[in-house]
Structures are given as structure tokens and as C-alpha cells.
Write a protein that holds these residues in place. Structure first.
Motif, PDB file in Angstrom:
ATOM      1  N   ARG A  15      26.512  15.807 -73.402  1.00 24.87           N
ATOM      2  CA  ARG A  15      27.155  16.073 -74.706  1.00 24.87           C
ATOM      3  C   ARG A  15      26.259  15.610 -75.851  1.00 24.87           C
ATOM      4  N   ALA A  16      25.571  14.514 -75.659  1.00 27.74           N
ATOM      5  CA  ALA A  16      24.660  14.034 -76.702  1.00 27.74           C
ATOM      6  C   ALA A  16      23.478  14.987 -76.863  1.00 27.74           C
ATOM      7  N   ARG A  18      23.450  18.060 -76.341  1.00 26.51           N
ATOM      8  CA  ARG A  18      23.957  19.291 -76.974  1.00 26.51           C
ATOM      9  C   ARG A  18      23.709  19.295 -78.478  1.00 26.51           C
ATOM     10  N   GLU A  19      23.665  18.132 -79.056  1.00 23.55           N
ATOM     11  CA  GLU A  19      23.449  18.023 -80.507  1.00 23.55           C
ATOM     12  C   GLU A  19      22.103  18.625 -80.915  1.00 23.55           C
ATOM     13  N   HIS A  20      21.159  18.707 -79.981  1.00 22.29           N
ATOM     14  CA  HIS A  20      19.829  19.238 -80.298  1.00 22.29           C
ATOM     15  C   HIS A  20      19.740  20.756 -80.099  1.00 22.29           C
ATOM     16  N   CYS A  45      18.654  21.144 -73.894  1.00 22.63           N
ATOM     17  CA  CYS A  45      19.628  21.975 -74.605  1.00 22.63           C
ATOM     18  C   CYS A  45      19.174  23.433 -74.515  1.00 22.63           C
TER      19      CYS A  45
END
Ligand code: THU
Length: 131
Positions: A15-16, A18-20, A45
Motif C-alpha cells: 500500500r505504501a 502504491r503511492e509511487h 508500482c
């Protein structure tokens, strides 16, 4: 090789990551976290392209990144899509994962702020390999 691992922590890493995500065309951000047998985690990602078919899925990026770091033995992968979406790996990514880890444990977000855990053999039976 870790026989057990923290599934929640691996999903949190996905999930972290995914931010990229670079996903201006689909607006469907995906993150992945690949647990290597040495205990390290390679995150990734999806990376899209204006020529749509050149898009790279998060899972394929994770495998390419890990292999390019000299890591070829994997225990599990976590895949996180948008919170409301069920995000199992696409068919092509299943084959990419099978190249290195036919029995990989696959965690994917299921749209309920939790995840499903399944073997890659279940997602992709009769995996193709050259004789
Ligand atoms: N995508 C992934 O990253 N992994 C999958 O297994 C399914 C799809 C990405 C590709 C594209 O950037 C976006 O999700 C929408 O298809």
C-alpha cells in the motif's frame, strides 16, 4: 527462507509503494511488495505509458527489480490496488511470477481494507514452462 511472515506488514508495504504509482491514464494505482527468501522486501508500482500497451504492471516491475538486484527466490507477494477494488494479479503477471516462484503465496487487496491469500498454483494452474 521464512516459513511464516507478517502478512499485514507485507500488505502495508504494498500500500505504501502504491503511492509511487505512475498511472495518469487509468488512475488505477497499484503497489506491490515482493518478499524474497532472504527476508528482504522489494517494492514496486505500476508504470504507465502514453502508448498504453507499454504499461508495466506493479508485479512485473517487482520481479524485474528483484532479479536485477540478484534476487530470484521469492516467498510471497502482496498486491494493493485502490481501496474499493479487488486486485488479484492479471493473467500476464501470473505467468511472470510463475517463472521464478511457481508456488508463490499471493496476497491481494479485496476491497474491504483486508486481503485474500492464495497460492499462485491456484491462480494459474497448468503453468507454462519450456520442456
Ligand atoms: N495493473 C497492475 O499493476 N497489476 C495488475 O495485476 C493488473 C493491472 C495496472 C496496469 C495499469 O496501469 C492499471 O493497473 C490498470 O489496468
Amino acid at each position: 527462507m521464512p516459513n511464516t511472515f507478517d502478512e499485514g506488514a507485507l500488505m502495508a508495504a504494498a500500500r505504501a509503494a502504491r503511492e509511487h504509482s505512475y498511472s495518469p491514464y487509468s488512475a488505477f494505482a497499484v503497489g506491490a511488495a515482493l518478499l524474497c527468501e532472504d527476508g528482504s522486501i522489494v517494492t514496486s508500482c505500476n508504470v504507465e505509458n502514453a502508448s498504453y500497451r507499454l504499461t508495466n504492471c506493479a508485479e512485473a516491475v517487482a520481479v524485474a527489480s528483484a532479479v536485477s538486484q540478484g534476487k530470484r527466490r521469492f516467498s510471497a507477494i502482496a498486491i494493493a490496488g485502490p481501496p474499493e477494488s479487488v486486485t488479484p494479479p492479471c493473467g500476464a503477471c501470473r505467468q511472470v511470477l510463475a517463472e521464478f516462484a511457481p508456488s508463490l503465496t499471493v496476497l491481494y487487496s479485496n476491497g474491504k481494507e483486508s486481503h485474500a491469500t492464495v497460492s499462485l498454483e491456484t491462480l494459474l494452474p497448468a503453468q507454462f514452462e519450456l520442456p
